[in-house]
Write an enzyme that holds these catalytic residues in place. Structure first.
Site, PDB file in Angstrom:
ATOM      1  N   SER A   6      33.053  37.152  37.093  1.00  0.00           N
ATOM      2  CA  SER A   6      34.061  38.060  36.548  1.00  0.00           C
ATOM      3  C   SER A   6      34.633  37.407  35.310  1.00  0.00           C
ATOM      4  O   SER A   6      34.971  36.235  35.330  1.00  0.00           O
ATOM      5  CB  SER A   6      35.200  38.276  37.546  1.00  0.00           C
ATOM      6  OG  SER A   6      34.716  38.305  38.851  1.00  0.00           O
ATOM      7  N   HIS A  16      25.252  49.018  41.540  1.00  0.00           N
ATOM      8  CA  HIS A  16      25.761  47.700  41.147  1.00  0.00           C
ATOM      9  C   HIS A  16      24.668  46.649  41.134  1.00  0.00           C
ATOM     10  O   HIS A  16      24.911  45.478  41.376  1.00  0.00           O
ATOM     11  CB  HIS A  16      26.896  47.257  42.089  1.00  0.00           C
ATOM     12  CG  HIS A  16      28.218  47.799  41.683  1.00  0.00           C
ATOM     13  ND1 HIS A  16      29.321  47.006  41.467  1.00  0.00           N
ATOM     14  CD2 HIS A  16      28.612  49.056  41.415  1.00  0.00           C
ATOM     15  CE1 HIS A  16      30.337  47.765  41.098  1.00  0.00           C
ATOM     16  NE2 HIS A  16      29.930  49.015  41.079  1.00  0.00           N
ATOM     17  N   HIS A  44      42.748  43.835  42.692  1.00  0.00           N
ATOM     18  CA  HIS A  44      41.470  43.529  42.053  1.00  0.00           C
ATOM     19  C   HIS A  44      41.510  43.931  40.574  1.00  0.00           C
ATOM     20  O   HIS A  44      40.998  43.219  39.706  1.00  0.00           O
ATOM     21  CB  HIS A  44      40.330  44.244  42.782  1.00  0.00           C
ATOM     22  CG  HIS A  44      38.991  43.969  42.175  1.00  0.00           C
ATOM     23  ND1 HIS A  44      38.453  42.700  42.092  1.00  0.00           N
ATOM     24  CD2 HIS A  44      38.090  44.791  41.588  1.00  0.00           C
ATOM     25  CE1 HIS A  44      37.272  42.760  41.495  1.00  0.00           C
ATOM     26  NE2 HIS A  44      37.033  44.009  41.173  1.00  0.00           N
ATOM     27  N   ALA A  49      36.130  33.829  38.667  1.00  0.00           N
ATOM     28  CA  ALA A  49      37.574  34.092  38.628  1.00  0.00           C
ATOM     29  C   ALA A  49      38.179  33.418  39.849  1.00  0.00           C
ATOM     30  O   ALA A  49      37.536  33.337  40.892  1.00  0.00           O
ATOM     31  CB  ALA A  49      37.830  35.592  38.683  1.00  0.00           C
ATOM     32  N   HIS A  97      27.770  37.888  46.868  1.00  0.00           N
ATOM     33  CA  HIS A  97      28.897  37.228  47.537  1.00  0.00           C
ATOM     34  C   HIS A  97      28.699  37.238  49.055  1.00  0.00           C
ATOM     35  O   HIS A  97      28.201  38.213  49.618  1.00  0.00           O
ATOM     36  CB  HIS A  97      30.211  37.944  47.207  1.00  0.00           C
ATOM     37  CG  HIS A  97      30.621  37.852  45.780  1.00  0.00           C
ATOM     38  ND1 HIS A  97      30.337  38.843  44.870  1.00  0.00           N
ATOM     39  CD2 HIS A  97      31.284  36.886  45.102  1.00  0.00           C
ATOM     40  CE1 HIS A  97      30.816  38.487  43.683  1.00  0.00           C
ATOM     41  NE2 HIS A  97      31.395  37.306  43.791  1.00  0.00           N
ATOM     42  N   ASN A 114      45.074  34.816  38.426  1.00  0.00           N
ATOM     43  CA  ASN A 114      46.385  35.067  39.048  1.00  0.00           C
ATOM     44  C   ASN A 114      46.814  33.786  39.729  1.00  0.00           C
ATOM     45  O   ASN A 114      45.966  32.974  40.096  1.00  0.00           O
ATOM     46  CB  ASN A 114      46.251  36.181  40.103  1.00  0.00           C
ATOM     47  CG  ASN A 114      45.181  35.856  41.148  1.00  0.00           C
ATOM     48  OD1 ASN A 114      43.979  36.040  40.901  1.00  0.00           O
ATOM     49  ND2 ASN A 114      45.605  35.345  42.282  1.00  0.00           N
ATOM     50  N   MET A 145      36.193  32.989  45.842  1.00  0.00           N
ATOM     51  CA  MET A 145      35.287  33.489  46.894  1.00  0.00           C
ATOM     52  C   MET A 145      33.804  33.325  46.550  1.00  0.00           C
ATOM     53  O   MET A 145      32.964  34.040  47.078  1.00  0.00           O
ATOM     54  CB  MET A 145      35.591  34.966  47.161  1.00  0.00           C
ATOM     55  CG  MET A 145      37.037  35.254  47.509  1.00  0.00           C
ATOM     56  SD  MET A 145      37.336  37.011  47.632  1.00  0.00           S
ATOM     57  CE  MET A 145      39.140  37.057  47.653  1.00  0.00           C
ATOM     58  N   SER A 146      33.496  32.399  45.659  1.00  0.00           N
ATOM     59  CA  SER A 146      32.082  32.230  45.277  1.00  0.00           C
ATOM     60  C   SER A 146      31.802  30.767  44.972  1.00  0.00           C
ATOM     61  O   SER A 146      32.517  29.877  45.426  1.00  0.00           O
ATOM     62  CB  SER A 146      31.779  33.093  44.045  1.00  0.00           C
ATOM     63  OG  SER A 146      32.497  32.629  42.921  1.00  0.00           O
ATOM     64  N   TYR A 150      30.996  37.582  51.197  1.00  0.00           N
ATOM     65  CA  TYR A 150      31.836  38.618  51.820  1.00  0.00           C
ATOM     66  C   TYR A 150      31.177  39.992  51.817  1.00  0.00           C
ATOM     67  O   TYR A 150      31.615  40.908  52.505  1.00  0.00           O
ATOM     68  CB  TYR A 150      33.236  38.697  51.170  1.00  0.00           C
ATOM     69  CG  TYR A 150      33.270  39.050  49.701  1.00  0.00           C
ATOM     70  CD1 TYR A 150      32.969  40.332  49.253  1.00  0.00           C
ATOM     71  CD2 TYR A 150      33.628  38.102  48.751  1.00  0.00           C
ATOM     72  CE1 TYR A 150      32.999  40.652  47.905  1.00  0.00           C
ATOM     73  CE2 TYR A 150      33.671  38.401  47.406  1.00  0.00           C
ATOM     74  CZ  TYR A 150      33.352  39.685  46.991  1.00  0.00           C
ATOM     75  OH  TYR A 150      33.392  39.990  45.657  1.00  0.00           O
ATOM     76  N   GLU A 151      30.103  40.146  51.039  1.00  0.00           N
ATOM     77  CA  GLU A 151      29.395  41.426  51.039  1.00  0.00           C
ATOM     78  C   GLU A 151      28.484  41.560  52.261  1.00  0.00           C
ATOM     79  O   GLU A 151      27.929  42.631  52.502  1.00  0.00           O
ATOM     80  CB  GLU A 151      28.565  41.570  49.763  1.00  0.00           C
ATOM     81  CG  GLU A 151      29.418  41.720  48.505  1.00  0.00           C
ATOM     82  CD  GLU A 151      28.580  41.699  47.242  1.00  0.00           C
ATOM     83  OE1 GLU A 151      28.138  42.770  46.813  1.00  0.00           O
ATOM     84  OE2 GLU A 151      28.355  40.606  46.693  1.00  0.00           O
TER      85      GLU A 151
HETATM   86  N1  HPA Z   1      42.023  34.125  45.778  1.00  0.00           N
HETATM   87  C1  HPA Z   1      40.690  34.127  45.980  1.00  0.00           C
HETATM   88  N2  HPA Z   1      39.820  34.520  45.076  1.00  0.00           N
HETATM   89  C2  HPA Z   1      40.298  34.940  43.899  1.00  0.00           C
HETATM   90  C3  HPA Z   1      41.668  34.988  43.619  1.00  0.00           C
HETATM   91  C4  HPA Z   1      42.577  34.555  44.618  1.00  0.00           C
HETATM   92  O1  HPA Z   1      43.823  34.556  44.454  1.00  0.00           O
HETATM   93  N3  HPA Z   1      41.800  35.473  42.364  1.00  0.00           N
HETATM   94  C5  HPA Z   1      40.539  35.702  41.894  1.00  0.00           C
HETATM   95  N4  HPA Z   1      39.629  35.396  42.817  1.00  0.00           N
END
Ligand code: HPA
Length: 273
Positions: free
Chosen positions: A31, A62, A248, A114, A84, A236, A212-213, A86-87
């Protein structure tokens, strides 16, 4: 996945027949680096769904792709779209493209993502060179029968992110006037954004950022003998540190805002490798 070695060879053979150039460097466009794909002088794009044995995208429309092209004079191979955990993919599926890239001769991987900032010195938009990881997935892609043709049963993980590549990245950032931080990335399964208590725990454990990656891919790349450079964009501040709720859309917006700077940086690194 049975006969992993043969499957990887078949995937690579399909690509080798049509690929142009001999990339030694691969980039995962996380991302915020999606637009970087546009600065590549493209010679070929291959949809994941066309490559034998590649994992099938769970999200319609996608489907990701491999991009072959050049940055300056350097051949590169970019992955647009990653798998990912989580998918619902298995760990072996998440990292499958890395087996194939190694088989194609790729030696250096630049992985971007990200993440949420845990270090209070960070702010949204901070770019962080990953120095080390904490694997909170409770799983990893090396579990199961080991095929020694890929790598050793018990790989060293004392330098998951290459000190040489970090030095190149730091030098490039200084030349470009790009500010950055360095830190530890904790990889979690997601897909929910962590609780405030989980972030306090990760902070105590020494994590500067959470995402998460990247951790599964980093583990596999090291096992395969590839060098890895990881750069995170803090989109963030993590739960409990930020007073706002995460969305998101907000993550994507901040990632896109940092994308140009991150792209310039990655481009400069590729030219120096
Ligand atoms: N946590 C986990 N994964 C993320 C976050 C987060 O705050 N922001 C972007 N990817």
């Amino acid at each position: 996945m049975e006969n992993l070695y043969e499957k990887v060879k078949e995937s690579a053979a399909y690509i080798e027949k049509i690929m142009i150039g001999k990339p030694k460097t691969g980039v995962v466009l996380g991302s915020g680096l999606g637009r970087f794909g546009e600065s590549i002088e493209k010679s070929l794009e291959i949809g994941y769904s066309d490559i034998p044995h590649f994992p099938v995208s769970t999200v319609k429309g996608h489907d990701g792709k491999l991009i072959f092209g050049k940055i300056g004079e350097t051949d590169i191979l970019a992955m647009k779209g990653r798998f990912h955990f989580y998918e619902g993919y298995s760990m072996k599926e998440v990292v499958y493209p890395f087996y194939v890239m190694k088989s194609l001769g790729v030696e250096n991987m630049i992985v971007t993502n990200a993440c949420g900032g845990i270090n209070r010195g960070f702010e949204p938009g901070t770019l962080m060179i990953i120095e080390d990881f904490i694997n909170m997935f409770k799983d990893n892609p090396l579990i199961g029968i080991n095929d020694e043709r890929f790598g050793t049963r018990f790989p060293d993980m004392s330098e998951p992110y290459s000190k040489d590549l970090i030095a190149i990245a730091e030098n490039a950032a200084k030349l470009l006037g790009i500010g950055y931080e360095k830190g530890v990335y904790a990889g979690v399964t997601g897909p929910y954004y962590e609780t405030a208590a989980e972030i306090r725990m990760l902070n105590t454990m020494g994590a500067d950022a959470v995402g998460m990656s990247t951790v599964p891919e980093t583990i596999l790349a090291n096992y395969l003998g590839m060098k890895v450079l990881g750069i995170s964009c803090v989109t963030n501040m993590a739960t409990g540190i930020s007073k706002e709720k995460h969305t998101h859309d907000g993550v994507v917006e901040t990632a896109n805002a940092a994308s140009e700077k991150l792209g310039q940086w990655v481009e400069a690194v590729i030219k120096e490798i």
